[in-house]
Write a protein that holds these residues in place. Structure first.
Motif, PDB file in Angstrom:
ATOM      1  N   ALA A   1       6.967   3.260   3.311  1.00 35.98           N
ATOM      2  CA  ALA A   1       5.780   3.656   3.981  1.00 35.98           C
ATOM      3  C   ALA A   1       6.195   3.740   5.525  1.00 35.98           C
ATOM      4  O   ALA A   1       6.877   3.041   6.113  1.00 35.98           O
ATOM      5  CB  ALA A   1       4.615   2.527   3.838  1.00 35.98           C
ATOM      6  N   GLN A  29       4.449   4.558   9.441  1.00 38.59           N
ATOM      7  CA  GLN A  29       3.336   3.892  10.181  1.00 38.59           C
ATOM      8  C   GLN A  29       2.243   4.818  10.171  1.00 38.59           C
ATOM      9  O   GLN A  29       2.251   6.082  10.791  1.00 38.59           O
ATOM     10  CB  GLN A  29       3.622   3.628  11.648  1.00 38.59           C
ATOM     11  N   GLY A  30       0.975   4.477   9.476  1.00 41.78           N
ATOM     12  CA  GLY A  30      -0.002   5.294   9.698  1.00 41.78           C
ATOM     13  C   GLY A  30       0.059   6.396   8.778  1.00 41.78           C
ATOM     14  O   GLY A  30      -1.087   7.445   8.808  1.00 41.78           O
ATOM     15  N   GLU A  31       1.007   6.863   7.829  1.00 44.82           N
ATOM     16  CA  GLU A  31       1.126   7.809   7.206  1.00 44.82           C
ATOM     17  C   GLU A  31       0.922   7.816   5.685  1.00 44.82           C
ATOM     18  O   GLU A  31       0.518   8.707   4.975  1.00 44.82           O
ATOM     19  CB  GLU A  31       2.574   8.627   7.041  1.00 44.82           C
ATOM     20  N   ASN A  32       0.950   6.765   5.156  1.00 39.72           N
ATOM     21  CA  ASN A  32       0.707   6.545   3.665  1.00 39.72           C
ATOM     22  C   ASN A  32      -0.779   5.659   3.633  1.00 39.72           C
ATOM     23  O   ASN A  32      -1.216   5.146   4.368  1.00 39.72           O
ATOM     24  CB  ASN A  32       1.813   5.820   3.035  1.00 39.72           C
ATOM     25  N   TYR A  33      -1.255   5.720   2.220  1.00 43.44           N
ATOM     26  CA  TYR A  33      -2.371   5.105   1.988  1.00 43.44           C
ATOM     27  C   TYR A  33      -2.256   4.027   0.731  1.00 43.44           C
ATOM     28  O   TYR A  33      -1.482   4.526  -0.220  1.00 43.44           O
ATOM     29  CB  TYR A  33      -3.316   6.097   1.363  1.00 43.44           C
ATOM     30  N   HIS A  34      -2.629   2.868   0.742  1.00 39.51           N
ATOM     31  CA  HIS A  34      -2.399   2.263  -0.336  1.00 39.51           C
ATOM     32  C   HIS A  34      -3.456   2.148  -1.204  1.00 39.51           C
ATOM     33  O   HIS A  34      -3.344   1.534  -2.483  1.00 39.51           O
ATOM     34  CB  HIS A  34      -2.145   0.401   0.233  1.00 39.51           C
ATOM     35  N   SER A  72      -6.524   1.019   5.841  1.00 41.04           N
ATOM     36  CA  SER A  72      -6.499   2.138   4.723  1.00 41.04           C
ATOM     37  C   SER A  72      -4.869   2.305   4.611  1.00 41.04           C
ATOM     38  O   SER A  72      -4.237   2.931   3.806  1.00 41.04           O
ATOM     39  CB  SER A  72      -7.128   3.400   4.812  1.00 41.04           C
ATOM     40  N   HIS A  73      -3.984   2.096   5.495  1.00 40.86           N
ATOM     41  CA  HIS A  73      -2.411   2.319   5.821  1.00 40.86           C
ATOM     42  C   HIS A  73      -1.845   1.002   5.384  1.00 40.86           C
ATOM     43  O   HIS A  73      -2.273  -0.253   6.013  1.00 40.86           O
ATOM     44  CB  HIS A  73      -2.481   3.074   7.030  1.00 40.86           C
ATOM     45  N   LYS A 108       4.396  -0.697   8.129  1.00 43.95           N
ATOM     46  CA  LYS A 108       5.667  -0.021   8.009  1.00 43.95           C
ATOM     47  C   LYS A 108       6.639  -0.514   7.224  1.00 43.95           C
ATOM     48  O   LYS A 108       6.934  -1.718   7.411  1.00 43.95           O
ATOM     49  CB  LYS A 108       6.183   0.411   9.305  1.00 43.95           C
TER      50      LYS A 108
END
Length: 160
Positions: free
Chosen positions: A29, A31-36, A82-83, A86
């Protein structure tokens, strides 16, 4: 569970996915780009931002945010993250027919879904209970990984 534990569990779950036949792309992932897509209840990881004084204290937008009053009358909003962190191992693939979209989740979330689906008795839906039942106790992380170990061992026996 907090984000640090989620990152460690995802790293542990990644080899299981390949062994169980999940062919989606595995990646780390950003930083701040993906959602779990999971619920993180540990409030130390919740995102904080300042809140306008006109906001009333309480939940906003169906439980997504909470306005809190701190010392000296300052108000701030807290919300579940929501992220992921990293470097958390994620799995993703393009899904859909006419308009395919990118779908992603953490490796731990994917393994959890596979194991729970395997040990769920769906026939109970048609009985008087009207809800599925679990055929195995998967209440803790260690029990979930023990079940995953047995699933991998079974699939290797079937392949041999």
């Amino acid at each position: 569970m907090n984000l640090r534990i989620l990152k460690k569990l995802s790293k542990r779950a990644a080899p299981y996915l390949a062994a169980l036949g999940d062919r989606r792309e595995q990646f780390r992932a950003e930083q701040g780009e993906n959602y779990h897509g999971l619920i993180i209840r540990d409030r130390t990881d919740w995102e904080r931002s300042w809140c306008h004084p006109s906001h009333h204290i309480g939940w906003h937008r169906e439980g997504e945010m909470y306005c809190v009053e701190a010392r000296k009358g300052y108000r701030y909003m807290v919300r579940m993250p929501s992220h992921p962190l990293k470097g958390t191992i994620m799995v993703g693939a393009m899904e859909g027919y006419y308009e395919p979209e990118w779908d992603e989740e953490t490796a731990y979330g994917a393994l959890r879904t596979i194991v729970i689906d395997r040990f769920t008795c769906w026939e109970a839906i048609f009985a008087e209970d009207d809800r599925p039942c679990m055929t195995r106790d998967l209440s803790t992380v260690s029990k979930l990984f023990a079940a995953a170990d047995e699933m991998v061992a079974y699939s290797r026996r079937q392949a041999a």
